[in-house]
Design a protein around this motif. Structure first.
Motif, PDB file in Angstrom:
ATOM      1  N   LYS A  26       0.843  -1.196   0.000  1.00 32.55           N
ATOM      2  CA  LYS A  26       0.000   0.000   0.000  1.00 32.55           C
ATOM      3  C   LYS A  26       0.873   1.239   0.000  1.00 32.55           C
ATOM      4  CE  LYS A  26      -2.690   1.340   3.382  1.00 32.55           C
ATOM      5  NZ  LYS A  26      -3.654   1.325   4.526  1.00 32.55           N
ATOM      6  N   THR A  27       0.446   2.271  -0.730  1.00 32.39           N
ATOM      7  CA  THR A  27       1.174   3.544  -0.687  1.00 32.39           C
ATOM      8  C   THR A  27       0.174   4.687  -0.579  1.00 32.39           C
ATOM      9  OG1 THR A  27       1.123   3.880  -3.090  1.00 32.39           O
ATOM     10  CG2 THR A  27       3.012   2.676  -2.203  1.00 32.39           C
ATOM     11  N   GLU A  28       0.584   5.738   0.040  1.00 29.28           N
ATOM     12  CA  GLU A  28      -0.227   6.961   0.105  1.00 29.28           C
ATOM     13  C   GLU A  28       0.713   8.132  -0.122  1.00 29.28           C
ATOM     14  OE1 GLU A  28      -2.769   7.320   3.525  1.00 29.28           O
ATOM     15  OE2 GLU A  28      -3.194   9.412   3.130  1.00 29.28           O
ATOM     16  N   SER A  29       0.561   8.786  -1.282  1.00 28.69           N
ATOM     17  CA  SER A  29       1.493   9.860  -1.647  1.00 28.69           C
ATOM     18  C   SER A  29       0.915  11.233  -1.316  1.00 28.69           C
ATOM     19  CB  SER A  29       1.822   9.790  -3.134  1.00 28.69           C
ATOM     20  OG  SER A  29       0.625   9.861  -3.887  1.00 28.69           O
ATOM     21  N   MET A  30       1.769  12.144  -0.904  1.00 29.56           N
ATOM     22  CA  MET A  30       1.376  13.522  -0.592  1.00 29.56           C
ATOM     23  C   MET A  30       2.303  14.460  -1.355  1.00 29.56           C
ATOM     24  SD  MET A  30       0.973  13.022   3.532  1.00 29.56           S
ATOM     25  CE  MET A  30       2.480  12.044   3.692  1.00 29.56           C
ATOM     26  N   ILE A  31       1.717  15.344  -2.177  1.00 30.81           N
ATOM     27  CA  ILE A  31       2.519  16.289  -2.953  1.00 30.81           C
ATOM     28  C   ILE A  31       2.667  17.576  -2.145  1.00 30.81           C
ATOM     29  CG2 ILE A  31       2.747  17.445  -5.191  1.00 30.81           C
ATOM     30  CD1 ILE A  31       2.351  14.359  -5.335  1.00 30.81           C
ATOM     31  N   ALA A  32       3.884  18.088  -2.050  1.00 30.09           N
ATOM     32  CA  ALA A  32       4.109  19.327  -1.292  1.00 30.09           C
ATOM     33  C   ALA A  32       3.646  20.530  -2.087  1.00 30.09           C
ATOM     34  CB  ALA A  32       5.578  19.456  -0.924  1.00 30.09           C
ATOM     35  N   PHE A  33       2.760  21.357  -1.475  1.00 30.78           N
ATOM     36  CA  PHE A  33       2.363  22.611  -2.090  1.00 30.78           C
ATOM     37  C   PHE A  33       3.448  23.668  -1.863  1.00 30.78           C
ATOM     38  CE2 PHE A  33      -2.036  21.029  -0.947  1.00 30.78           C
ATOM     39  CZ  PHE A  33      -2.365  20.686  -2.231  1.00 30.78           C
ATOM     40  N   LYS A  34       3.923  23.707  -0.631  1.00 30.87           N
ATOM     41  CA  LYS A  34       4.875  24.729  -0.232  1.00 30.87           C
ATOM     42  C   LYS A  34       5.931  24.076   0.637  1.00 30.87           C
ATOM     43  CE  LYS A  34       2.227  28.551   0.537  1.00 30.87           C
ATOM     44  NZ  LYS A  34       1.714  29.703   1.305  1.00 30.87           N
ATOM     45  N   THR A  35       7.159  24.554   0.577  1.00 27.48           N
ATOM     46  CA  THR A  35       8.234  24.018   1.409  1.00 27.48           C
ATOM     47  C   THR A  35       8.813  25.136   2.251  1.00 27.48           C
ATOM     48  OG1 THR A  35       8.751  22.410  -0.311  1.00 27.48           O
ATOM     49  CG2 THR A  35      10.431  22.779   1.369  1.00 27.48           C
ATOM     50  N   LEU A  36       8.851  24.917   3.563  1.00 31.65           N
ATOM     51  CA  LEU A  36       9.446  25.892   4.480  1.00 31.65           C
ATOM     52  C   LEU A  36      10.667  25.256   5.094  1.00 31.65           C
ATOM     53  CD1 LEU A  36       6.098  26.869   6.207  1.00 31.65           C
ATOM     54  CD2 LEU A  36       7.424  28.367   4.716  1.00 31.65           C
ATOM     55  N   SER A  37      11.827  25.910   4.993  1.00 33.25           N
ATOM     56  CA  SER A  37      13.041  25.312   5.537  1.00 33.25           C
ATOM     57  C   SER A  37      14.095  26.370   5.818  1.00 33.25           C
ATOM     58  CB  SER A  37      13.604  24.268   4.562  1.00 33.25           C
ATOM     59  OG  SER A  37      14.770  23.675   5.109  1.00 33.25           O
ATOM     60  N   LYS A  38      14.850  26.113   6.875  1.00 28.33           N
ATOM     61  CA  LYS A  38      15.993  26.990   7.168  1.00 28.33           C
ATOM     62  C   LYS A  38      17.148  26.702   6.196  1.00 28.33           C
ATOM     63  CE  LYS A  38      15.726  25.643  11.492  1.00 28.33           C
ATOM     64  NZ  LYS A  38      14.316  25.416  11.827  1.00 28.33           N
ATOM     65  N   TYR A  39      17.050  25.561   5.482  1.00 32.62           N
ATOM     66  CA  TYR A  39      18.111  25.141   4.575  1.00 32.62           C
ATOM     67  C   TYR A  39      17.761  25.523   3.131  1.00 32.62           C
ATOM     68  CZ  TYR A  39      19.435  22.299   8.586  1.00 32.62           C
ATOM     69  OH  TYR A  39      19.795  21.886   9.834  1.00 32.62           O
ATOM     70  N   ASP A  40      18.771  25.663   2.287  1.00 35.23           N
ATOM     71  CA  ASP A  40      18.527  25.897   0.859  1.00 35.23           C
ATOM     72  C   ASP A  40      18.489  24.522   0.188  1.00 35.23           C
ATOM     73  OD1 ASP A  40      18.461  26.453  -1.795  1.00 35.23           O
ATOM     74  OD2 ASP A  40      20.113  27.891  -1.772  1.00 35.23           O
ATOM     75  N   LEU A  41      17.304  23.875   0.272  1.00 33.30           N
ATOM     76  CA  LEU A  41      17.179  22.478  -0.148  1.00 33.30           C
ATOM     77  C   LEU A  41      17.512  22.288  -1.624  1.00 33.30           C
ATOM     78  CD1 LEU A  41      13.861  21.675   1.751  1.00 33.30           C
ATOM     79  CD2 LEU A  41      16.150  20.936   2.422  1.00 33.30           C
ATOM     80  N   GLU A  42      17.087  23.223  -2.461  1.00 40.01           N
ATOM     81  CA  GLU A  42      17.320  23.074  -3.906  1.00 40.01           C
ATOM     82  C   GLU A  42      18.816  22.978  -4.207  1.00 40.01           C
ATOM     83  OE1 GLU A  42      15.168  25.699  -6.436  1.00 40.01           O
ATOM     84  OE2 GLU A  42      13.254  24.851  -5.791  1.00 40.01           O
ATOM     85  N   ARG A  43      19.575  23.867  -3.538  1.00 43.35           N
ATOM     86  CA  ARG A  43      21.016  23.853  -3.759  1.00 43.35           C
ATOM     87  C   ARG A  43      21.640  22.585  -3.167  1.00 43.35           C
ATOM     88  NH1 ARG A  43      25.326  24.657  -1.348  1.00 43.35           N
ATOM     89  NH2 ARG A  43      24.292  25.257   0.595  1.00 43.35           N
ATOM     90  N   MET A  44      21.200  22.239  -1.948  1.00 43.77           N
ATOM     91  CA  MET A  44      21.772  21.079  -1.265  1.00 43.77           C
ATOM     92  C   MET A  44      21.563  19.774  -2.058  1.00 43.77           C
ATOM     93  SD  MET A  44      20.754  21.973   2.658  1.00 43.77           S
ATOM     94  CE  MET A  44      20.777  20.283   3.265  1.00 43.77           C
ATOM     95  N   PHE A  45      20.344  19.629  -2.589  1.00 43.56           N
ATOM     96  CA  PHE A  45      20.050  18.397  -3.323  1.00 43.56           C
ATOM     97  C   PHE A  45      20.331  18.547  -4.824  1.00 43.56           C
ATOM     98  CE2 PHE A  45      17.656  17.772   0.598  1.00 43.56           C
ATOM     99  CZ  PHE A  45      17.996  16.468   0.915  1.00 43.56           C
ATOM    100  N   GLY A  46      20.760  19.760  -5.221  1.00 41.57           N
ATOM    101  CA  GLY A  46      21.131  19.987  -6.617  1.00 41.57           C
ATOM    102  C   GLY A  46      20.002  19.758  -7.612  1.00 41.57           C
ATOM    103  N   ILE A  47      18.774  20.121  -7.193  1.00 38.60           N
ATOM    104  CA  ILE A  47      17.604  19.891  -8.043  1.00 38.60           C
ATOM    105  C   ILE A  47      16.878  21.220  -8.262  1.00 38.60           C
ATOM    106  CG2 ILE A  47      15.371  18.723  -8.219  1.00 38.60           C
ATOM    107  CD1 ILE A  47      16.613  16.581  -6.306  1.00 38.60           C
ATOM    108  N   GLY A  48      16.289  21.391  -9.434  1.00 30.78           N
ATOM    109  CA  GLY A  48      15.497  22.586  -9.729  1.00 30.78           C
ATOM    110  C   GLY A  48      16.396  23.749 -10.061  1.00 30.78           C
TER     111      GLY A  48
END
Lengths: 91, 91, 91, 91, 91, 91, 91, 91, 91, 91
Positions: free
Chosen positions: J68-90
């Motif tokens: 079984k899976t239940e997926s949740m799509i993020a509308f908005k992301t709040l973080s003290k980190y720069d996730l895009e840069r850290m994960f090198g995506i987007g």
């Protein structure tokens, strides 16, 4: 004739009162107070789709004391009885 | 007259077949295939408590393709119609 | 004799009070405070169907502190004991 | 006397058979086939805690056709009847 | 020694307060604040059945801030430890 | 010491067998067969986080007959007893 | 074009009012009052991901009378119709 | 580094406000407002078990507008990324 | 025009296949594969009540790989678009 | 960057195996084996909406052992980190 069955929960001390009010509405053919998880089951029998919408989303929402409803629209009706003639609805 | 409402789920490709078998059983007044979480709703109308037990715990359990049932026994019936006379059951 | 079992939830600090009130009602044979998801289980033993309706949809709804009930009507009773004679109800 | 109530679901065509097997076990006072979400309700009445463990985790698990059980142990019993004397258990 | 496990939900800002109150009650051996769907798990260890009833249906219902409880009575205890001696309860 | 509580359901005829296998695993302090919706409750007491991961996602998944588990990790432990000393784990 | 389906429950007497308010919001393509466990189903059709976030976590939360929502984002759309052209959204 | 995921429901008009408050707490690495049955998902990344307890049972319970939380503690973390170095937490 | 929304779960590896089969059926206007608890959402748009019954209780039950469906019939449709004209159904 | 969180249940003895397979898929940033009702939580981080559809409705459905899976799509992301840069995506 369009048939619908509505499972209803009420505030604890209003089962009978809600049942009587429901039974007096045109289009509500029968109301049963029942054992189990639900308090009342209402059988709606109507000539037109539009009446059903009016009954469920307008008239029934004005009865005080209902806490939850779950309506089921009949796709097909199987019966040994001629329900349309008996209830004088539809064709 | 004793009334009971039974909410029924069936194997996906047996909704109509189960509905027809149920409708042919004595004491089953009406069977509706319905929208929503359940597949069928059966209305039982019987003269005696004993028939109800026989119908639900014996006859209905022999129909192939039913996966789940939830029965509700009517305590009280409110109706603008004279159901006992119309269905010719009990006084 | 008609038997019914009722699963009952109460407001947290009223389990014992509700239990005592239920036990004093005629037709309520036993009330158990129980472990698990429910707070109380009541066993009703009555001579007639009509009394059951009156008990569940009228008398029990007037007891303060009950938050939810789920009633189950017995179709058949299997027992090594002669319950009707022991409880002095029904034939 | 220790009382326990067990809510039981069975394979659809084994309600009556399971009920009869349960009723024949020592310590099972009554078995009811019931309306609603469950198929059977068993009332256990025993002299000792140890018997209860043996009954629920050993004897009852050997009956074929049971799919789910939910047991509730009675903390307190309220009754107009002298149940211990009537069922000849405890004291 | 009789053991019981109680799953507890509390008002959001009272988890720690309820936990401390529970832990101070005689018969409550351990209280854990836990991850998941429940807020607290209490382990009760008592010498007598009667104490359990008193603890769950009376003393615990008087603690403010508990919203839901689900108690489970241990039928059998399996342990590499001599729990009765360690907790100084029962035989 | 890290504590975890695991709610466990088993195949109906394997409650006792699963319980015994669980109780023999290092790190499983106690196993209770219980009344209610679950069959077994296991209390895990370990010195390190890593052992817990190993116990729940590896060792426990190899026991045959478990159908469902729900684990809860203790954030805080409140007790009148010195559990770490009694169980000889941690500090 | 990004599509989302939102299942909505409302206060009992506000189904129609909430439906009308929802239908007037830009990006809400259709609102259906429906039979069953939910009161309303809203279909959202938008050009950009950002609009969806704004619609669901901001604009829709300001409508009075909504008690619960469950949103589903469409990964893929299969249709015999050219929905993007018909609704004038996206490419 | 200890990781935990928390599923959160909020009062309808406080999703964004609660999200911002959560994101500002030390140890809360990311907060996502999400589609589906939950409103927010928070990812906690901490050096020590004790911080987690403090975060979930104390700091998070003081945020106004949260109605329900379900926390999950990570046993094991699998990633193509060196999360500990990236987030600067733990060894 | 009669509208219905059907929430669908499929066997895990048949989401796309079931979606394509559904989309090819006459009366099925759109099929969305979606995030969340359900796998697919189908929008049915039909001229007549009878077609709906045929579609849901006959044609859709013949598609292999569907494990559960929950259908909702639209009582009322609110839209800024002229859906009947756009989809060429009804009036 | 688009983020999604997926709650996953697996066959009991395949938690670790499924976790490893998931973690090796491009776009799956982290996989956690977790306490509670679910077995695994996967965090997906992707540059495009289309990749998400492909990942959830195609690649993930091909992993054996997921129940079984239940997926949740993020509308908005709040973080003290720069996730895009850290994960090198987007971006």
């Amino acid at each position: 004739m369009i048939n619908a069955i509505v499972l209803i929960n009420t505030e604890r001390d209003k089962v009978n009162l809600v049942g009587e009010k429901l039974a007096s509405i045109e289009g509500v053919s029968e109301v049963y107070s029942v054992s189990g998880r639900f308090d009342l089951v209402a059988i709606l029998r109507l000539a037109e789709n539009e009446d059903l919408s009016d009954l469920i989303t307008d008239k029934m929402t004005k009865i005080d004391g209902i806490t939850k409803t779950e309506s089921m629209i009949a796709f097909k009706t199987l019966s040994k009885y001629d329900l349309e003639r008996m209830f004088g609805i539809g064709e």
